[in-house]
Design a protein around this motif. Structure first.
Motif, mmCIF file in Angstrom:
data_model
loop_
_atom_site.group_PDB
_atom_site.id
_atom_site.type_symbol
_atom_site.label_atom_id
_atom_site.label_comp_id
_atom_site.label_asym_id
_atom_site.label_seq_id
_atom_site.Cartn_x
_atom_site.Cartn_y
_atom_site.Cartn_z
ATOM 1 N N UNK A 21 0.814 -1.213 0.000
ATOM 2 C CA UNK A 21 0.000 0.000 0.000
ATOM 3 C C UNK A 21 0.854 1.272 0.000
ATOM 4 N N UNK A 22 0.256 2.350 -0.461
ATOM 5 C CA UNK A 22 0.962 3.634 -0.528
ATOM 6 C C UNK A 22 1.489 4.080 0.832
ATOM 7 N N UNK A 23 0.683 3.891 1.874
ATOM 8 C CA UNK A 23 1.123 4.350 3.193
ATOM 9 C C UNK A 23 2.344 3.562 3.674
ATOM 10 N N UNK A 24 2.478 2.328 3.224
ATOM 11 C CA UNK A 24 3.649 1.526 3.589
ATOM 12 C C UNK A 24 4.889 2.083 2.891
ATOM 13 N N UNK A 25 4.766 2.480 1.632
ATOM 14 C CA UNK A 25 5.897 3.083 0.921
ATOM 15 C C UNK A 25 6.342 4.365 1.618
ATOM 16 N N UNK A 26 5.375 5.175 2.045
ATOM 17 C CA UNK A 26 5.719 6.405 2.771
ATOM 18 C C UNK A 26 6.406 6.083 4.092
ATOM 19 N N UNK A 27 5.932 5.046 4.782
ATOM 20 C CA UNK A 27 6.527 4.631 6.058
ATOM 21 C C UNK A 27 7.966 4.164 5.833
ATOM 22 N N UNK A 28 8.183 3.328 4.821
ATOM 23 C CA UNK A 28 9.540 2.859 4.539
ATOM 24 C C UNK A 28 10.468 4.023 4.231
ATOM 25 N N UNK A 29 9.933 5.045 3.587
ATOM 26 C CA UNK A 29 10.736 6.228 3.281
ATOM 27 C C UNK A 29 11.238 6.894 4.563
ATOM 28 N N UNK A 30 10.433 6.855 5.626
ATOM 29 C CA UNK A 30 10.851 7.463 6.897
ATOM 30 C C UNK A 30 11.835 6.577 7.646
ATOM 31 N N UNK A 31 11.789 5.271 7.409
ATOM 32 C CA UNK A 31 12.638 4.329 8.142
ATOM 33 C C UNK A 31 13.967 4.040 7.462
ATOM 34 N N UNK A 57 13.000 -5.031 -3.096
ATOM 35 C CA UNK A 57 13.984 -5.702 -2.248
ATOM 36 C C UNK A 57 13.637 -5.572 -0.773
ATOM 37 N N UNK A 58 13.217 -4.387 -0.360
ATOM 38 C CA UNK A 58 12.818 -4.164 1.034
ATOM 39 C C UNK A 58 11.622 -5.050 1.376
ATOM 40 N N UNK A 59 10.647 -5.082 0.476
ATOM 41 C CA UNK A 59 9.463 -5.913 0.732
ATOM 42 C C UNK A 59 9.855 -7.384 0.854
ATOM 43 N N UNK A 60 10.723 -7.848 -0.024
ATOM 44 C CA UNK A 60 11.174 -9.238 0.022
ATOM 45 C C UNK A 60 11.864 -9.539 1.358
ATOM 46 N N UNK A 61 12.739 -8.638 1.787
ATOM 47 C CA UNK A 61 13.456 -8.863 3.045
ATOM 48 C C UNK A 61 12.515 -8.864 4.241
ATOM 49 N N UNK A 62 11.569 -7.933 4.255
ATOM 50 C CA UNK A 62 10.652 -7.830 5.394
ATOM 51 C C UNK A 62 9.610 -8.938 5.396
ATOM 52 N N UNK A 63 9.014 -9.200 4.257
ATOM 53 C CA UNK A 63 7.876 -10.121 4.200
ATOM 54 C C UNK A 63 8.281 -11.564 3.930
ATOM 55 N N UNK A 64 9.205 -11.765 2.998
ATOM 56 C CA UNK A 64 9.565 -13.134 2.618
ATOM 57 C C UNK A 64 10.671 -13.713 3.502
ATOM 58 N N UNK A 65 11.681 -12.894 3.800
ATOM 59 C CA UNK A 65 12.805 -13.386 4.593
ATOM 60 C C UNK A 65 12.616 -13.152 6.089
#
Length: 130
Positions: A21-31, A57-65
């Motif tokens: 979701x868009x809000x997740x992309x914005x959150x990752x931008x802050x982190x 890549x971030x999504x893969x690391x957080x969600x898959x790995x």
């Protein structure tokens, strides 16, 4: 008409392509200092193809790995964008993303220096207000 693969994406297009979701992309931008879309007038975000690759890549690391946010930060600090992008020492980063590591590493260093300075200022303020 479909966009060129090299075209910039809006946040909604990036969210669809990444699968977050868009809000997740914005959150990752802050982190993550290395998640830095181009911002135009009015604060609108535009994602380059290399930004999309980093987000995937971030999504893969957080969600898959199963890494935590702190784990991804540590991984980036220790191994750089190649690991975030899912490439290892034997695989070359694509031409579209190869120029990212130097500026983002510099930005990451600057964020670390800024954090150190803010901590030092807080310690000085604590001593001076006693």
């Amino acid at each position: 008409m479909a966009k060129s693969p090299d075209a910039f994406r809006t946040i909604s297009e990036a969210a669809d392509e990444v699968g977050a979701p868009q809000h997740v992309l914005r959150f990752w931008e802050t982190k993550f200092a290395f998640v830095a879309p181009v911002k135009r007038a009015g604060g609108r975000r535009f994602y380059r193809p290399q930004d999309i690759a980093v987000l995937k890549g971030v999504k893969r690391l957080l969600h898959d790995e199963g890494l935590t946010i702190r784990g991804v930060e540590r991984l980036h600090k220790e191994q750089g964008l190649k690991r975030i992008l899912g490439t290892d020492g034997g695989t070359e980063v694509s031409v579209a993303t190869s120029h990212l590591s130097a500026p983002l590493a510099g930005a990451s260093r600057l964020h670390a220096v800024l954090a150190d300075l803010e901590q030092a200022k807080a310690r000085l303020d604590a001593v001076l207000t006693r």
